[in-house]
Design an enzyme around this catalytic site. Structure first.
Site, mmCIF file in Angstrom:
data_model
loop_
_atom_site.group_PDB
_atom_site.id
_atom_site.type_symbol
_atom_site.label_atom_id
_atom_site.label_comp_id
_atom_site.label_asym_id
_atom_site.label_seq_id
_atom_site.Cartn_x
_atom_site.Cartn_y
_atom_site.Cartn_z
ATOM 1 N N THR A 19 -9.492 -8.063 0.317
ATOM 2 C CA THR A 19 -9.100 -6.609 0.184
ATOM 3 C C THR A 19 -8.489 -6.245 -1.176
ATOM 4 O OG1 THR A 19 -8.395 -6.550 2.645
ATOM 5 C CG2 THR A 19 -7.387 -5.088 1.232
ATOM 6 N N LYS A 111 2.932 -13.790 -2.540
ATOM 7 C CA LYS A 111 4.355 -13.844 -2.214
ATOM 8 C C LYS A 111 4.724 -15.082 -1.674
ATOM 9 C CE LYS A 111 2.231 -11.261 0.552
ATOM 10 N NZ LYS A 111 1.629 -9.926 1.172
ATOM 11 N N GLU A 135 3.932 -8.339 -9.932
ATOM 12 C CA GLU A 135 4.344 -7.061 -9.470
ATOM 13 C C GLU A 135 3.765 -6.685 -8.123
ATOM 14 O OE1 GLU A 135 6.388 -4.409 -11.261
ATOM 15 O OE2 GLU A 135 6.640 -4.460 -9.169
ATOM 16 N N GLY A 193 -6.091 -3.373 7.023
ATOM 17 C CA GLY A 193 -6.089 -4.243 5.732
ATOM 18 C C GLY A 193 -4.517 -4.439 5.420
ATOM 19 N N GLU A 196 -1.232 -9.714 7.051
ATOM 20 C CA GLU A 196 -1.602 -10.798 6.587
ATOM 21 C C GLU A 196 -2.689 -11.723 7.375
ATOM 22 O OE1 GLU A 196 0.065 -11.933 3.443
ATOM 23 O OE2 GLU A 196 0.602 -9.844 3.787
ATOM 24 N N ASP A 207 6.736 -12.844 5.908
ATOM 25 C CA ASP A 207 6.435 -12.013 4.791
ATOM 26 C C ASP A 207 7.523 -11.238 4.035
ATOM 27 O OD1 ASP A 207 4.038 -10.742 3.082
ATOM 28 O OD2 ASP A 207 4.984 -9.033 3.926
ATOM 29 N N LYS A 211 9.290 -11.891 0.510
ATOM 30 C CA LYS A 211 9.677 -10.864 -0.909
ATOM 31 C C LYS A 211 11.306 -10.854 -1.018
ATOM 32 C CE LYS A 211 5.562 -8.264 0.842
ATOM 33 N NZ LYS A 211 5.036 -7.643 1.758
ATOM 34 N N GLY A 308 -2.257 -2.408 1.219
ATOM 35 C CA GLY A 308 -3.692 -1.885 1.482
ATOM 36 C C GLY A 308 -4.194 -2.100 -0.153
HETATM 37 N N1 HSE Z 1 1.146 -7.900 4.981
HETATM 38 C C1 HSE Z 1 1.814 -7.323 3.808
HETATM 39 C C2 HSE Z 1 2.557 -6.005 4.674
HETATM 40 C C3 HSE Z 1 0.794 -6.818 2.850
HETATM 41 O O1 HSE Z 1 2.236 -5.575 5.418
HETATM 42 O O2 HSE Z 1 3.504 -5.379 3.813
HETATM 43 C C4 HSE Z 1 1.564 -6.362 1.740
HETATM 44 O O3 HSE Z 1 2.381 -7.447 1.214
#
Ligand code: HSE
Length: 437
Positions: A19, A111, A135, A193, A196, A207, A211, A308
Site C-alpha cells: 500500500t 514503527k 516521519e 488499507g 496492519e 501499533d 508510536k 492510507g
Molecule cells: N495500522 C496503522 C493505523 C497504520 O491504523 O493507524 C498507520 O500506522
C-alpha cells in the site's frame, strides 16, 4: 562560458510495493517535477523490490529495476536513499542495517522496527554518517516528527498525547455513530488499507505503543523500553460503553500518552474517555491528532490522515526530499531527526502510580444493597464516586452498572476491583476505561 550542468538526480530504492510503497511510487511520479523544482534537483526511482514485482499497480514502474531480491535494491550503485516499506522487524531490520552500514541513508515507515531497534539503528546511522528518517512511522501524513524535532526545538516538551491509530479510531467512530459490529468495521478498515498486516497490532494497542515509544523517545530524549509500556487495546469495549460514554458527555478514543512525571515519564496506551469538548474528541474516522505541550509554546495540535496509501506516502516522500537536499549539500546528517540529541535514560512511571478518573462498568445482580456494597468497597480504597448510571435489565437478573470516579490511584482501583469481584454480586470482570481531560 559553458552553462553549469544540472545536479544529478538522487537515486531512490524502494523495498516493498504494498500500500505505502505503491503510494510512494505514485507521489514520486505525480509530483516529481514539483519536488525537483523545490529542492533543485530530481529524485529518480531506480529500483524496487517486492515478492510480486510484476503486478499492475496503476503506476508506471517501467524505467526502474523491479526485483524479488531486496538486497539488489540496497546494493544498487545508483541507489543513495533506501526506502524500507516491508514492515516487520526481521528482514526489514537486516536490510536497514545493510543499507546504513553501506553508507546509504534510510527512510522508513516502520514503527515496529523503530520501537524495537531505534537506538541500535540510530547509532548505526551516526557511525556511518548517514540519515535515518521516519516521519511516516507516526501519524501517517502528519509531520509530527518534524514538529517535535525541529519546529518545537526551543521547548522543553511536557507532554505528547493523541490518537495515533487510524484503524482503532475508525472502529470506535463507526461503533459510536452507527452501532455497527466490531468485526464488520475492522474488515472494512483492512480493506481500505488502514490496518496492519496483523490487525491484532491495531486493536490490541501494539501499533499505538510503537508510536508512543517513538514520540516519547524524541520528546524526552530517552530510550524507551517498549515492553514496559502499559498497553490496552479496544477489543474488550462494546457499543454499550460508547453509548454510556455519550450519555455521560464523553467520547471513547484509543489514546497514546507520554508525559513528564518528575524525573520519570508516564507513557501508556489505552482506551480513554475524553469530555466531548476536548480537542481530540472530534477527531473521527481514520484521522489522527497529536497534542504536543511545550514549556514555551503551550499546547499545539497536529491533525491529519493517520493511515492510507497517499497520506503516508506524503510523509515518506517528504523524508526522501529532505535527505536528497542534505545529500546535495554534502551534509546528510543534518537530515537526521536524532542527529544532535543527547540521550539520557528516564524510568517509566509504573501504572499503579498513575492517577486519573475511571469509568467502571459492572454486570451486577439487580437486588437491594448491591450498589451500596460496591460503593462501600470503593470508599474504603479512597475512591470517590462522581456519577452512577444503570440501564434497564438486559439479561435474567443482571443489569449493567456504570460508576464514574473522581481522580484515583490506579493501584487503589485495581485493589478495589479484586475486592468487588469477591463480593459475589457481579458477573465477569468489570470493563475499565480511564478518564482524562
Ligand atoms: N495500522 C496503522 C493505523 C497504520 O491504523 O493507524 C498507520 O500506522
Amino acid at each position: 562560458m559553458s552553462p553549469t550542468p544540472p545536479p544529478p538526480p538522487t537515486g531512490i530504492g524502494i523495498l516493498g510495493l504494498g500500500t505505502i510503497g505503491t503510494g510512494t511510487a505514485r507521489v514520486l511520479a505525480d509530483n516529481g517535477a514539483l519536488i525537483a523544482d523545490r529542492i533543485g534537483h530530481p529524485l529518480r526511482l531506480v529500483a524496487a523490490a517486492d515478492l510480486d514485482p510484476d503486478r499492475d499497480r496503476g503506476v508506471d514502474l517501467s524505467s526502474c529495476l523491479l526485483t524479488t531480491h531486496p538486497e539488489r535494491v540496497v546494493d544498487h550503485s545508483d541507489v543513495a536513499v533506501v526506502v524500507e516499506l516491508i514492515g516487520g522487524t526481521t528482514l526489514a531490520r537486516d536490510l536497514v542495517v545493510r543499507a546504513l552500514s553501506a553508507g546509504k541513508s534510510v527512510v522508513t515507515a516502520n514503527k515496529a522496527l523503530l520501537a524495537h531497534h531505534g537506538d541500535e539503528l540510530t547509532r548505526l546511522a551516526a557511525a556511518n554518517g548517514v540519515a535515518l528518517r521516519f516521519e511516516a512511522a507516526v501519524g501517517g501524513g502528519i509531520p509530527i516528527i518534524k514538529a517535535l524535532t525541529k519546529g518545537l526545538i526551543a521547548n522543553r516538551i511536557e507532554a505528547v498525547y493523541g490518537i495515533v491509530n487510524g484503524t482503532c479510531n475508525y472502529i470506535l467512530t463507526e461503533m459510536a455513530t452507527t452501532g455497527a459490529p466490531f468485526e464488520r468495521v475492522l474488515a472494512e478498515a483492512s480493506r481500505l488499507g488502514y490496518a496492519e498486516a496483523d490487525p491484532t497490532f491495531d486493536i490490541e494497542g501494539i501499533d499505538a505503543a510503537h508510536k508512543a515509544a517513538i514520540l516519547a523517545r524524541l520528546a524526552f530524549d530517552t530510550p524507551v523500553d517498549l515492553a514496559a509500556i502499559p498497553v490496552e487495546g479496544i477489543s474488550k469495549l462494546a457499543s454499550i460503553d460508547t453509548d454510556f460514554a455519550r450519555r455521560l458527555g464523553y467520547v471513547v478514543k484509543l489514546v497514546a500518552i507520554a508525559k513528564r512525571a518528575g524525573p520519570r515519564i508516564d507513557v501508556r496506551v489505552h482506551p480513554t474517555m475524553l469530555p466531548e469538548g476536548h480537542l481530540l474528541a472530534k477527531v473521527d474516522g481514520v484521522f489522527n491528532a497529536v497534542v504536543v505541550k511545550g514549556d514555551a509554546v503551550g499546547e499545539t495540535l497536529y491533525y491529519g490522515a493517520g493511515a492510507g496509501a497517499m497520506p503516508t506516502a506524503s510523509a515518506v516522500v517528504a523524508d526522501i526530499a529532505e535527505v536528497a537536499t542534505a545529500l546535495a549539500r554534502g551534509d546528510v546528517r543534518a537530515a537526521d531527526p536524532c542527529a544532535h540529541r543527547v540521550v539520557e535514560r528516564r524510568e517509566l512511571l509504573p501504572l499503579e502510580e498513575v492517577e486519573t478518573g475511571y469509568y467502571l462498568r459492572f454486570e451486577v445482580q439487580d437486588r437491594p444493597g448491591v450498589l451500596s456494597r460496591i460503593s462501600g468497597v470503593l470508599g474504603s480504597h479512597q475512591i470517590s464516586i462522581a456519577q452512577v448510571r444503570q440501564h434497564g435489565r438486559d439479561r435474567e437478573g443482571t443489569v449493567p452498572l456504570v460508576i464514574l470516579t473522581h481522580r484515583a490511584r490506579e493501584g487503589s482501583v485495581r485493589a478495589a476491583l479484586v475486592e468487588i469481584e469477591s463480593l459475589g454480586v457481579t458477573e465477569g470482570a468489570a470493563v475499565v476505561v480511564r478518564v482524562e481531560g
